[in-house]
Design a protein around this motif. Structure first.
Motif, short mmCIF file in Angstrom:
data_model
loop_
_atom_site.label_atom_id
_atom_site.label_comp_id
_atom_site.label_asym_id
_atom_site.label_seq_id
_atom_site.Cartn_x
_atom_site.Cartn_y
_atom_site.Cartn_z
N TYR A 225 0.80 -1.23 0.00
CA TYR A 225 0.00 0.00 0.00
C TYR A 225 0.83 1.28 0.00
O TYR A 225 0.67 2.16 0.83
N ARG A 226 1.75 1.32 -0.96
CA ARG A 226 2.56 2.53 -1.14
C ARG A 226 2.03 3.38 -2.29
O ARG A 226 2.34 4.56 -2.39
N ASN A 227 1.28 2.74 -3.19
CA ASN A 227 0.73 3.43 -4.37
C ASN A 227 1.80 4.15 -5.18
O ASN A 227 1.63 5.29 -5.59
N LYS A 228 2.91 3.46 -5.38
CA LYS A 228 3.95 4.01 -6.25
C LYS A 228 4.22 3.01 -7.37
O LYS A 228 5.36 2.86 -7.83
N CYS A 229 3.18 2.30 -7.77
CA CYS A 229 3.36 1.16 -8.66
C CYS A 229 4.15 1.51 -9.92
O CYS A 229 5.00 0.74 -10.34
N GLY A 232 7.75 0.83 -10.45
CA GLY A 232 8.18 -0.56 -10.27
C GLY A 232 7.93 -0.97 -8.83
O GLY A 232 8.04 -0.15 -7.92
N CYS A 233 7.56 -2.23 -8.62
CA CYS A 233 7.26 -2.66 -7.26
C CYS A 233 8.34 -3.60 -6.74
O CYS A 233 8.51 -4.70 -7.25
N PRO A 234 9.05 -3.18 -5.70
CA PRO A 234 10.11 -4.02 -5.13
C PRO A 234 9.58 -5.32 -4.52
O PRO A 234 10.35 -6.23 -4.26
N TYR A 235 8.26 -5.41 -4.32
CA TYR A 235 7.67 -6.62 -3.74
C TYR A 235 7.08 -7.52 -4.82
O TYR A 235 6.56 -8.58 -4.51
N GLY A 236 7.12 -7.05 -6.05
CA GLY A 236 6.48 -7.82 -7.13
C GLY A 236 4.99 -7.94 -6.91
O GLY A 236 4.35 -8.89 -7.35
#
Ligand SMILES: Cc1cc2nc3c(=O)[nH]c(=O)nc-3n(C[C@H](O)[C@H](O)[C@H](O)COP(=O)(O)OP(=O)(O)OC[C@H]3O[C@@H](n4cnc5c(N)ncnc54)[C@H](O)[C@@H]3O)c2cc1C
Ligand code: SF4
Lengths: 562, 203
Positions: A225-229, A232-236
């Motif tokens: 839930y960072r909403n910086k998709c 790129g998402c470091p969590y995949g």
């Protein structure tokens, strides 16, 4: 590259949402696959260089500068031009196109394509959508019905990970969902008010359906839930080629991924009536090479795939491979949007939300369904949200000084609003062709694009605003106002059509299996194939059709039909 | 999708609507490292119209920004580096026409301070600075009510917009005036808050 390494079972052109799925499916079914991507590589996690930066780490805090606007004359036309992921947009200058009418083409040329950048809203088309052309006598009939594609939606949803709620609405079929990202308290309250109102039987506020995980999948953590998709998402945690299909394809040991490889044409053999391979221009060295394969999946994205077909087999057909029907390049569509309504909701001042939910609510299409008859064909859905007004309200509010600053550091009241996304009919006149007068950086004649909204869309746009105002009023909002920020084709970033599928080779480019009628071993599975475009965000549909076409292609290979 | 993003984006777009491109850029990120001299001596009116932003200009911008968003129980705009940020953004983001308009607005504010208060803005006591800034805030607010789309904003509106944006996206603004959670880890759709709780910072 040595001669011995230029033969594969299959070639996939493009590594975006469609190409990633093609590579995964074909390698998992045992084929040796070469995936050719015109742009640079972006490695999962390692190359998400801005994903973990704080807002103040960006010199202009994300906003575009004049220099950026000059370098990106097309991208600057909307919010997509920004400081934070600038490197992930195609260069407008290297890759120009001719706008007969204004068309905003927002492209991502790199491994992963726009799967890294997308908004992840994921909705099925329903029975209504596949039947509409036939029922209304518009364009040509879809050669596929919902029941045939439904199991493939199931299949891709389970793998991609779509958060959503089951709603039992025929126009927006339920899927194989992970738990939804819930409505917040004000959205929930508004949904309840709407449901109890006279509009409630047909208009509903439901949680958005999005390709962000609420439960872990192999190799992928749930959303944080960072909403910086789009950095790129470091969590995949959201579906992209990098997080999902590429690792699966790589795990088979049968995928070769080759960046900086622009497929300039498909090589066509008139004797076998098949493509034998592709010609590739190295994006950096400009050298050309050829690769051979038994089947080719063209997944370069709508317009890019058609552009490639138009450059291919021109000795045989002047208009290129797939042009025998006269439909290649025609029937271009996008979703028209950028208008809706918003308002305020009183109370709930002791409530807020925690975490930045990377989705909002959805209002499925209700027009031209049942008794709801309109003066236009088809319809639209809404994407929206409710939230507390933040510090940016300080700009418009009268006030300066210490008290003002402290007040602006606290949340304001609640606002609620939504944007409509509308269907655009497939008009033969909305089309693209090769502009032989103008070459891109790699010497290829550029595309000319001629596309506009017509009367049906204009009529729809009025309803897109008015209906939202009506919904908000029924949902308990105050100060409801409508807005229209203007729309030009392309801005929806949902380009579709130009190589439509159909039942008849005389009126369509592809058959029901996404095969080019004129070259059965060539499959086009990105948005080019769409016979009509419904109003739902389309990428999930590209995934489903790509997986289905890959399955069929491998069966056909086994049956020695290709 | 929240109203917050819509509003800030609309402001940003408005600032960008008139862009024609083709500007030679001066200043750039280097401006951020300029140090601001503290000086108490009475000064003449600053001329903003032509020069690039000097250290003095930046100190002046800091003073105006810090009047809009001063120190309270959290640090104000100057502590958040808003002055240099304004200079950077005006230089890199505004068209030449918008830049000229912005600078003219700075001149006008300085001239107003001199004529009504008898001193340049920097030399006024805090409460007189506030009076000057309130005057321009009222003016821009009235002007903006019926400004036509596509026409240039009031210069003080531009300054206020960049000040608010610069402050609440700065480290000070995000982590002290607001509550910054880099990785929330979960979503609570309905959290109870106390009346005085600060809002969440942007990301
Ligand atoms: C900001 C944004 C928000 C979006 N939001 C949504 C949403 O919420 N929901 C939704 O469904 N869709 C959304 N979309 C659209 C979605 O991204 C696209 O529909 C999807 O990515 C299309 O997949 P694709 O594989 O067909 O094309 P792409 O993802 O664009 O990939 C095509 C790839 O092919 C490569 N390529 C092109 N030409 C060649 C060539 N000649 N040779 C080799 N390689 C080539 C390109 O470099 C690219 O990597 C959004 C898009 C953007 C940009
Ligand atoms: S919101 Fe979720 S999916 Fe998007 S970047 Fe953050 S953690 Fe990843």
């Amino acid at each position: 590259m040595s001669k011995t390494h230029n033969e594969y079972d299959a070639i996939v052109v493009g590594s975006g949402i469609s190409g990633g799925w093609a590579a995964k499916e074909l390698t998992e079914k045992g084929l040796r696959v070469l995936m050719l991507e015109r742009g640079k590589n972006i490695e999962h996690i390692k190359d998400y260089v801005n994903a973990s930066k704080d807002p103040w780490d960006f010199a202009h805090r994300g906003r575009p500068t004049l220099a950026m606007e000059e370098a990106y004359p097309v991208l600057k036309r909307d919010y997509v031009l920004n400081e934070k992921n600038l490197d992930w947009w195609a260069s407008d200058q290297d890759s120009p196109y001719t706008e007969v009418k204004r068309f905003d083409w927002f492209r991502g040329y790199h491994v992963g394509g726009r799967s890294l950048l997308w908004g992840r809203q994921s909705y099925r088309l329903g029975p209504l959508d596949f039947e509409a052309n036939a029922k209304e006598g518009v364009a040509v009939d879809w050669p596929v019905r919902y029941e045939e594609i439904a199991p493939w939606y199931d299949y891709v949803e389970r793998f991609a990970g779509i958060a959503g709620s089951k709603e039992g609405m025929e126009q927006l079929p339920d899927g194989e969902f992970q738990p939804a990202m819930p409505l917040n308290c004000v959205e929930e309250w508004a949904a309840g008010k709407l449901s109890a109102s006279s509009l409630g039987s047909t208009r509903r506020i439901i949680p958005g359906r999005n390709a962000n995980l609420t439960q872990a999948l192999p190799g992928r953590a749930p959303c944080q839930y960072r909403n910086k998709c789009w950095l790129g998402c470091p969590y995949g945690a959201y579906f992209s080629t990098q997080s999902s299909t590429l690792p699966a394809a790589m795990a088979t040991g049968r995928l070769t991924l080759q960046p900086y490889s622009i497929v300039s044409e498909l090589i066509y053999d008139r004797n076998t009536r098949k493509a034998t391979g592709v010609r590739v221009t190295d994006a950096l060295s400009m050298e050309t090479r050829e690769f051979k394969a038994r089947i080719i999946f063209v997944c370069a994205s709508t317009l890019n795939s058609t552009w490639l077909l138009m450059r291919s087999a021109r000795d045989e057909w002047e208009g290129g491979l797939g042009s025998s029907s006269g439909e290649l390049g025609h029937n271009l569509m996008d979703h028209h949007f950028r208008l809706g309504a918003s308002g305020n909701i009183d109370g709930f001042t002791d409530k807020t939300t925690y975490g930045r939910r990377p989705t909002g609510f959805y209002i499925p299409r209700f027009q031209n369904i049942g008794a709801d008859k309109r003066d236009f064909l088809r319809g639209f859905g809404y994407q929206g949200g409710a939230g507390r007004d933040g510090w940016s309200r300080a700009v418009a509010e009268l006030g300066v000084g210490g008290k003002f600053k402290d007040a602006m550091s606290r949340p304001g009241g609640w606002s609620i609003g939504a944007t409509a996304f509308g269907e655009m009919l497939p008009y033969h006149e909305n089309r693209v062709w090769l502009d032989e007068e103008r070459l891109d950086k790699w010497g290829m004649p550029v595309l000319a694009i001629d596309c506009e909204m017509k009367e049906n869309e204009q009529l729809m746009r009025k309803a897109m605003m008015d209906d939202m105002a009506e919904i908000l009023e029924a949902a308990g909002a105050r100060n409801v106002h409508t807005w229209d920020s203007g729309y030009w084709p392309g801005m929806g970033i949902h380009e579709m059509g130009t190589a439509r599928m159909g039942r008849d080779p005389a009126t369509s480019v592809l058959n029901e299996w996404n095969q080019v009628w004129d070259a059965k071993n060539v499959f086009v599975t990105d948005g080019s194939f769409m016979t009509s475009n419904a109003c739902q965000n389309p990428s999930l549909t590209y995934m489903a059709f790509t997986a289905r076409a890959a399955d069929y292609a491998v069966e056909e290979l086994k049956r020695r039909n290709l | 999708m929240s109203t917050q993003t819509t509003l800030s984006r609309r402001e940003a777009l408005r600032a960008a609507t008139l862009v024609l491109g083709g500007t030679a850029l001066t200043g750039g990120a280097g401006l951020l490292s300029l140090t601001v001299p503290a000086t108490a001596e009475a000064r003449r009116a600053l001329a903003f119209a032509e020069a690039d932003f000097s250290a003095e200009h930046i100190a002046w911008l800091d003073a105006v920004a810090d009047t809009i968003l001063p120190d309270t129980d959290t640090p104000g705009a100057r502590a958040a580096g808003v002055g240099p940020f304004l200079a950077l953004m005006v230089t890199d983001m505004y068209t030449p026409a918008e830049q000229a308009h912005f600078r003219a607005g700075m001149d006008e504010l300085e001239a107003y301070a001199l004529s009504t208060e008898g001193l340049g803005f920097m030399d006024l006591p805090a409460e007189r600075q506030l009076a000057v800034v309130e005057h321009f805030d009222a003016q821009q607010h009235a002007f903006e009510q019926d400004r036509e789309d596509g026409t240039m904003a009031h210069a003080f509106r531009m300054l206020k917009e960049l000040t608010v944006f610069g402050y609440f996206t700065s480290e000070v603004g995000c982590t002290q005036a607001l509550v910054y959670v880099a990785i929330p880890g979960r979503y609570d759709p309905c959290m109870t808050r106390d009346e005085d709780d600060r809002d969440w910072a942007p990301h």
